[in-house]
Design a protein around this motif. Structure first.
Motif, PDB file in Angstrom:
ATOM      1  N   ARG A  33      65.989 -19.854  -0.631  1.00  0.00           N
ATOM      2  CA  ARG A  33      65.205 -18.825   0.074  1.00  0.00           C
ATOM      3  C   ARG A  33      64.681 -17.774  -0.905  1.00  0.00           C
ATOM      4  O   ARG A  33      63.535 -17.329  -0.819  1.00  0.00           O
ATOM      5  CB  ARG A  33      66.038 -18.189   1.176  1.00  0.00           C
ATOM      6  CG  ARG A  33      66.304 -19.119   2.355  1.00  0.00           C
ATOM      7  CD  ARG A  33      66.963 -18.399   3.515  1.00  0.00           C
ATOM      8  NE  ARG A  33      68.287 -17.879   3.170  1.00  0.00           N
ATOM      9  CZ  ARG A  33      69.422 -18.546   3.299  1.00  0.00           C
ATOM     10  NH1 ARG A  33      69.418 -19.777   3.774  1.00  0.00           N
ATOM     11  NH2 ARG A  33      70.583 -17.996   2.975  1.00  0.00           N
ATOM     12  N   HIS A  54      63.343 -24.113   4.816  1.00  0.00           N
ATOM     13  CA  HIS A  54      63.524 -23.189   5.943  1.00  0.00           C
ATOM     14  C   HIS A  54      62.847 -21.845   5.714  1.00  0.00           C
ATOM     15  O   HIS A  54      62.693 -21.068   6.652  1.00  0.00           O
ATOM     16  CB  HIS A  54      65.006 -22.976   6.244  1.00  0.00           C
ATOM     17  CG  HIS A  54      65.639 -24.141   6.903  1.00  0.00           C
ATOM     18  ND1 HIS A  54      65.331 -24.546   8.177  1.00  0.00           N
ATOM     19  CD2 HIS A  54      66.560 -25.032   6.460  1.00  0.00           C
ATOM     20  CE1 HIS A  54      66.029 -25.610   8.493  1.00  0.00           C
ATOM     21  NE2 HIS A  54      66.772 -25.943   7.459  1.00  0.00           N
ATOM     22  N   SER A  55      62.449 -21.567   4.492  1.00  0.00           N
ATOM     23  CA  SER A  55      61.791 -20.292   4.195  1.00  0.00           C
ATOM     24  C   SER A  55      60.280 -20.393   4.324  1.00  0.00           C
ATOM     25  O   SER A  55      59.586 -19.398   4.263  1.00  0.00           O
ATOM     26  CB  SER A  55      62.152 -19.829   2.783  1.00  0.00           C
ATOM     27  OG  SER A  55      63.511 -19.522   2.728  1.00  0.00           O
ATOM     28  N   ARG A  96      71.422 -22.715  -0.572  1.00  0.00           N
ATOM     29  CA  ARG A  96      70.369 -22.365   0.398  1.00  0.00           C
ATOM     30  C   ARG A  96      69.860 -20.947   0.169  1.00  0.00           C
ATOM     31  O   ARG A  96      68.667 -20.685   0.259  1.00  0.00           O
ATOM     32  CB  ARG A  96      70.888 -22.526   1.829  1.00  0.00           C
ATOM     33  CG  ARG A  96      70.872 -23.961   2.314  1.00  0.00           C
ATOM     34  CD  ARG A  96      71.109 -24.064   3.816  1.00  0.00           C
ATOM     35  NE  ARG A  96      72.411 -23.548   4.223  1.00  0.00           N
ATOM     36  CZ  ARG A  96      73.536 -24.250   4.201  1.00  0.00           C
ATOM     37  NH1 ARG A  96      73.529 -25.501   3.817  1.00  0.00           N
ATOM     38  NH2 ARG A  96      74.676 -23.704   4.598  1.00  0.00           N
ATOM     39  N   THR A 141      66.756 -27.470   1.204  1.00  0.00           N
ATOM     40  CA  THR A 141      66.825 -27.035   2.609  1.00  0.00           C
ATOM     41  C   THR A 141      66.508 -25.547   2.705  1.00  0.00           C
ATOM     42  O   THR A 141      65.771 -25.121   3.592  1.00  0.00           O
ATOM     43  CB  THR A 141      68.229 -27.309   3.186  1.00  0.00           C
ATOM     44  OG1 THR A 141      68.508 -28.699   3.054  1.00  0.00           O
ATOM     45  CG2 THR A 141      68.315 -26.890   4.634  1.00  0.00           C
TER      46      THR A 141
END
Length: 135
Positions: free
Chosen positions: A104, A133-134, A100, A129
């Motif tokens: 990012r 999420h970024s 993750r 993911t």
């Protein structure tokens, strides 16, 4: 009485120079020789009783992979992550967290669509993911 005075004199002759040298050394280290008004940290003011912090293997691996991502590309970093997890199974529980973080970082460096193009099934879908999420 003559011997006790002589003994005290010898003791002072040995101790006094040591005390003077140490006090002079401490005084010199406390002087701000740069001329500025900011305080200067000296070696004598450090807390040497605090042990140095050691980094966990997963943190060192994450940092190394983030650097590899910047220098090469996310695909290379993900391949290295998979190889490291295969070689050291104890890192498997940290794999998703590291992937993750790579996702990012990939978004910051390459943008969301290009970062997503590097997604691989390493650590399930953790890289994707991180990218998602970024955004």
């Amino acid at each position: 009485m003559n011997q006790s005075a002589r003994r005290i004199g010898r003791t002072l002759a040995l101790v006094l120079p040591v005390v003077l040298v140490l006090s002079g050394t401490l005084a010199v280290t406390r002087v701000n020789w740069s001329g500025g008004s900011q305080s200067v940290l000296t070696a004598s003011s450090e807390d040497v009783s605090t042990p140095a912090k050691t980094r966990a293997p997963q943190e060192a691996l994450r940092d190394r992979l983030l650097l590899e991502l910047q220098e090469k590309n996310p695909g290379v970093a993900l391949t290295t992550l998979q190889q490291e997890v295969d070689a050291r199974p104890s890192l498997a529980k940290h794999c998703a967290w590291i992937a993750r973080a790579l996702g990012r970082a990939a978004v910051r460096q390459y943008g969301p669509s290009r970062a997503q193009s590097y997604a691989r099934p390493v650590c399930d879908t953790a890289f994707a993911t991180g990218v998602a999420h970024s955004v």
